[in-house]
Design an enzyme around this catalytic site. Structure first.
Site: not given
Length: 343
Positions: A126, A151
């Site tokens: 990501s 995350y």
């Protein structure tokens, strides 16, 4: 070839699985169909694929025995691992969900790949891993040691785990740092979906950092194109590489990391304007401060991906947002857009 695609009911996973099937590959897709967002939407994505070359199984990544059986039964040649617990803000309230899916789940896939001689593992990282980095565009050669959300930390951990398996077992791994993916069949927790829902309902949209944000919005078709091209680029180790002078995106092991984005960040207010134009409605805006875990801007440097695939993102914001709105209105049965000039 026979592929495993994890997260097959997800936004990116379903699109990748559909493309692979249309290319003539055999695909086994797994998903646990959890309730993080509307399960009916996940099921509809799978039905939308509707291809005889796709087998969909309900399976949890954290179930070690089930994943081990999966690899033993199907003998995959390549794996595209896209399943994860997504969302930056959700990680503030539900951290253990990220440990189970993003850490244990990633490890079960790595173990399956190395025990069954999978020839290439492509997995989702990501843009969130760039965290406190301010140098732009974000380059995979730069350090990503200061994430600002759990995350992001799990995605950085995924890259480290992949490198370990590439080094220890010679497992070729490629990580893809996705940049703000949007488009038809998108996730309801992401800005475009939430904004559209609110505008059509006549409710205000929440605009963080008072609208002073930029994102490298990347259309889903461009993401899929990059994924299917990179899965054919199996990394090899670079014997002359060293940690002191070499790029953080490569290694002496068969390990690579790439950014996959549009490469042209867009101001949040311009993105909202494109949505207003596509809907034919003006948004009522509630301006709020920056939220914990957010970053001011994302901007992908994509030359490395272009060099090995020959591909650059093609779809601009106006076209991509219009495609999403057309899908949304068709899927949810909303009335046709009003004439914005009549306001």
């Amino acid at each position: 070839m026979r592929f495993l695609v994890t997260g097959v009911a997800g936004f990116i996973g379903s699109a990748v699985a559909q493309r692979l099937c249309h290319m003539g590959h055999e695909v086994v897709g797994i998903d646990n169909f959890n309730s993080y967002y509307d399960v009916k939407l996940k099921q509809a994505r799978v039905r939308h694929i509707a291809h005889p070359a796709l087998l969909v199984l309900d399976c949890d990544l954290a179930d070690r025995e089930a994943i081990a059986r999966l690899f033993l039964t199907h003998r995959f040649e390549r794996v595209i691992h896209l399943a994860a617990q997504a969302g930056v803000r959700y990680s503030l309230d539900n951290p253990m969900a990220y440990a189970d899916s993003n850490l244990i789940g990633h490890l079960t896939i790595l173990e399956g790949c190395r025990r069954h001689q999978v020839e290439h593992l492509v997995y989702a990282s990501s843009s969130s891993v760039y965290g406190l980095n301010r140098k732009q565009p974000f380059s995979t050669r730069d350090s990503v040691d200061h994430p600002v959300s759990l995350y992001a930390a799990t995605k950085k951990a995924n890259e480290l785990m992949a490198h370990t398996y590439a080094h220890l077992y010679g497992l070729p791994t490629t990580g893809l740092r996705f940049f703000t993916v949007y488009g038809p069949w998108g996730r309801p927790d992401m800005a475009l979906f939430r904004f559209t829902e609110a505008i059509l309902a006549g409710q205000p949209i929440e605009v963080y950092n008072h609208g002073d944000m930029r994102r490298d919005f990347t259309y889903i078709d461009d993401i899929v194109e990059g994924v299917v091209r990179i899965q054919d680029v199996v990394p090899a180790g670079q014997p002359d590489w060293n940690a002191e002078e070499g790029s953080a995106a490569s290694s002496s092991a068969p390990y690579r990391v790439y950014n996959i984005g549009h490469g042209q960040p867009v101001k949040l207010m311009d993105f909202i304007a494109a949505l207003e134009n596509a809907l034919g409605r003006q948004a009522s805006k509630e301006f709020l401060p920056m939220q914990p875990g957010d970053v001011y801007a994302t901007f992908a440097e994509t030359e490395d991906l272009f060099e090995v695939t020959g591909f650059r993102s093609q779809v601009g914001i106006e076209q991509g947002v219009q495609q999403f709105v057309d899908w949304y209105l068709g899927y949810y049965g909303q009335p046709a857009k009003a004439n914005i000039a009549a306001r």
